[in-house]
Design a protein around this motif. Structure first.
Motif, PDB file in Angstrom:
ATOM      1  N   PRO A 194       0.578  -1.101  -0.468  1.00  0.00           N
ATOM      2  CA  PRO A 194       0.416  -0.115   0.042  1.00  0.00           C
ATOM      3  C   PRO A 194       0.584   1.498  -0.150  1.00  0.00           C
ATOM      4  O   PRO A 194       0.953   2.357  -1.015  1.00  0.00           O
ATOM      5  CB  PRO A 194      -0.700  -0.391   1.747  1.00  0.00           C
ATOM      6  CG  PRO A 194      -0.811  -1.211   1.631  1.00  0.00           C
ATOM      7  CD  PRO A 194       0.439  -1.269   1.185  1.00  0.00           C
ATOM      8  N   VAL A 195       2.057   1.573   0.615  1.00  0.00           N
ATOM      9  CA  VAL A 195       3.199   2.541   0.597  1.00  0.00           C
ATOM     10  C   VAL A 195       3.891   2.613  -0.883  1.00  0.00           C
ATOM     11  O   VAL A 195       3.388   4.199  -1.081  1.00  0.00           O
ATOM     12  CB  VAL A 195       3.724   2.180   2.094  1.00  0.00           C
ATOM     13  CG1 VAL A 195       5.179   3.431   1.702  1.00  0.00           C
ATOM     14  CG2 VAL A 195       3.300   2.431   2.893  1.00  0.00           C
ATOM     15  N   LYS A 251       1.086   4.372  -2.851  1.00  0.00           N
ATOM     16  CA  LYS A 251       0.924   5.575  -2.283  1.00  0.00           C
ATOM     17  C   LYS A 251       1.489   6.598  -2.849  1.00  0.00           C
ATOM     18  O   LYS A 251       1.721   7.558  -3.878  1.00  0.00           O
ATOM     19  CB  LYS A 251       0.301   5.633  -1.246  1.00  0.00           C
ATOM     20  CG  LYS A 251      -1.255   5.481  -0.809  1.00  0.00           C
ATOM     21  CD  LYS A 251      -0.860   5.319   0.216  1.00  0.00           C
ATOM     22  CE  LYS A 251      -2.090   4.013   1.430  1.00  0.00           C
ATOM     23  NZ  LYS A 251      -2.555   4.862   3.208  1.00  0.00           N
ATOM     24  N   ALA A 310       0.890   6.618  -6.249  1.00  0.00           N
ATOM     25  CA  ALA A 310       0.245   7.991  -7.363  1.00  0.00           C
ATOM     26  C   ALA A 310       0.128   9.503  -6.304  1.00  0.00           C
ATOM     27  O   ALA A 310       0.197   9.947  -7.299  1.00  0.00           O
ATOM     28  CB  ALA A 310      -0.918   7.242  -6.131  1.00  0.00           C
ATOM     29  N   VAL A 311       0.657   9.140  -5.959  1.00  0.00           N
ATOM     30  CA  VAL A 311       1.600  10.932  -4.820  1.00  0.00           C
ATOM     31  C   VAL A 311       2.130  11.446  -6.270  1.00  0.00           C
ATOM     32  O   VAL A 311       2.335  12.517  -6.691  1.00  0.00           O
ATOM     33  CB  VAL A 311       1.849  10.924  -3.491  1.00  0.00           C
ATOM     34  CG1 VAL A 311       2.863  12.493  -3.490  1.00  0.00           C
ATOM     35  CG2 VAL A 311       0.804  10.245  -2.694  1.00  0.00           C
TER      36      VAL A 311
END
Length: 311
Positions: A133-134, A137, A140-141
């Motif tokens: 998940p990290v 993310k 995505a950022v």
């Protein structure tokens, strides 16, 4: 303004001055482009198909390869079309995607450096810090920040008046040659472009340098030579790409007076738009033992299937 005709479409000169080499140049750039797309697609496909490559480092590399393929695809097809004939085009669409994807590219390179830092300097905490998940993310950022940051300067460019010639001496809609054609005051946009260049190029480069400084300090504390060599080898490909990508970009976008050397910028920009995306698949695969292992295993399986089919 009533005495001027307003320009909304532009002609890219590209390499039109090389009349006698147009066909040869077209064939060469087309070959480079096809190899670039195939090479980066190969990295993406291998990463998705082989479980040995299902780790944060290769997840980031997969996204970087996708980004490289998209960056070169915003420039090269149009460049090839202009080598065959002159076309008018609305510049700001190409400019938006080129700089958005390029900004995202530098952010992903920075995340890749952070990934190597955690893997080498914090190996026991690596699975916890860089979990699935990290990683998603972080990527995505990178995408969101890269695209959102270019919206404002692009919208401001749509408000400019272009009332002179509509010929851009470049092979894509670069910001500086475009602003030179405007009869509006462009100082604010130029300052914003410089700030974004500083943010996405120099700031991310400093973060990468700090990461590698900490990595080198940690590696030198490894007692065995083979351990130090293995640690350095995991960073060699990334560091090579960083040097290639940042070198040409800094020369073009993070220095004053760049608008006065368009011909030189045009040549150097080929590194960012064409040469580096072409070289990256070779750098990451030939210098990476796990990639070479996956490619060898896949080649053996294909040969075995081919032999079985002929029996």
């Amino acid at each position: 303004m009533s005495n001027f005709s307003i320009v909304r479409e532009f002609v890219l000169l590209g390499f039109s001055h090389l009349h006698e080499f147009q066909i040869l140049l077209f064939a060469f750039i087309l070959l480079i482009y096809v190899l670039t797309v195939l090479g980066n697609l190969a990295i993406i496909t291998l990463t998705c198909l082989d479980t040995r490559l299902h780790s944060p480092m290769y997840f980031f590399l997969c996204n970087f390869s996708l980004m490289e393929m998209l960056v070169t695809s915003t420039v090269v097809p149009r460049m090839l079309a202009d080598l065959l004939s002159t076309h008018k085009a609305k510049c700001l669409t190409q400019s938006f995607f080129y700089f958005s994807l390029g900004s995202t590219n530098f952010l992903i390179l920075t995340v890749m450096a952070f990934d190597r830092y955690v893997a080498i300097c914090r190996p026991l905490h690596y699975p916890t810090i860089m979990n699935g998940p990290v990683c998603v993310k972080l990527v995505a950022v990178c995408w969101v920040v890269g695209f959102v940051s270019i919206i404002s300067p692009t919208l401001q460019k749509t408000q400019l008046w272009f009332c002179g010639p509509n010929i851009i001496d470049h092979y894509f809609c670069d910001s500086a040659p475009l602003l030179k054609l405007s009869c509006s005051d462009t100082h604010h946009i130029e300052r914003m472009d410089f700030f974004l260049s500083f943010l996405f190029v120099l700031a991310t480069m400093m973060l990468i340098i700090v990461s590698y400084f900490l990595i080198v300090a940690a590696v030198l504390r490894i007692p065995s030579f083979s351990g130090r060599q293995k640690a350095f080898s995991t960073c060699a490909s990334h560091l090579t790409v960083v040097v290639l990508g940042y070198g040409s970009t800094i020369f073009i976008y993070v220095r004053p007076g760049k608008g006065h050397s368009t011909h030189l910028n045009k040549v150097v920009a080929l590194m960012t738009a064409v040469v580096t995306p072409f070289l990256n698949p070779f750098i990451f695969t030939f210098r990476n033992e796990k990639f070479k292992e996956v490619i060898e295993d896949m080649t053996k399986r294909l040969r075995f299937r081919d032999a079985a089919a002929h029996r």
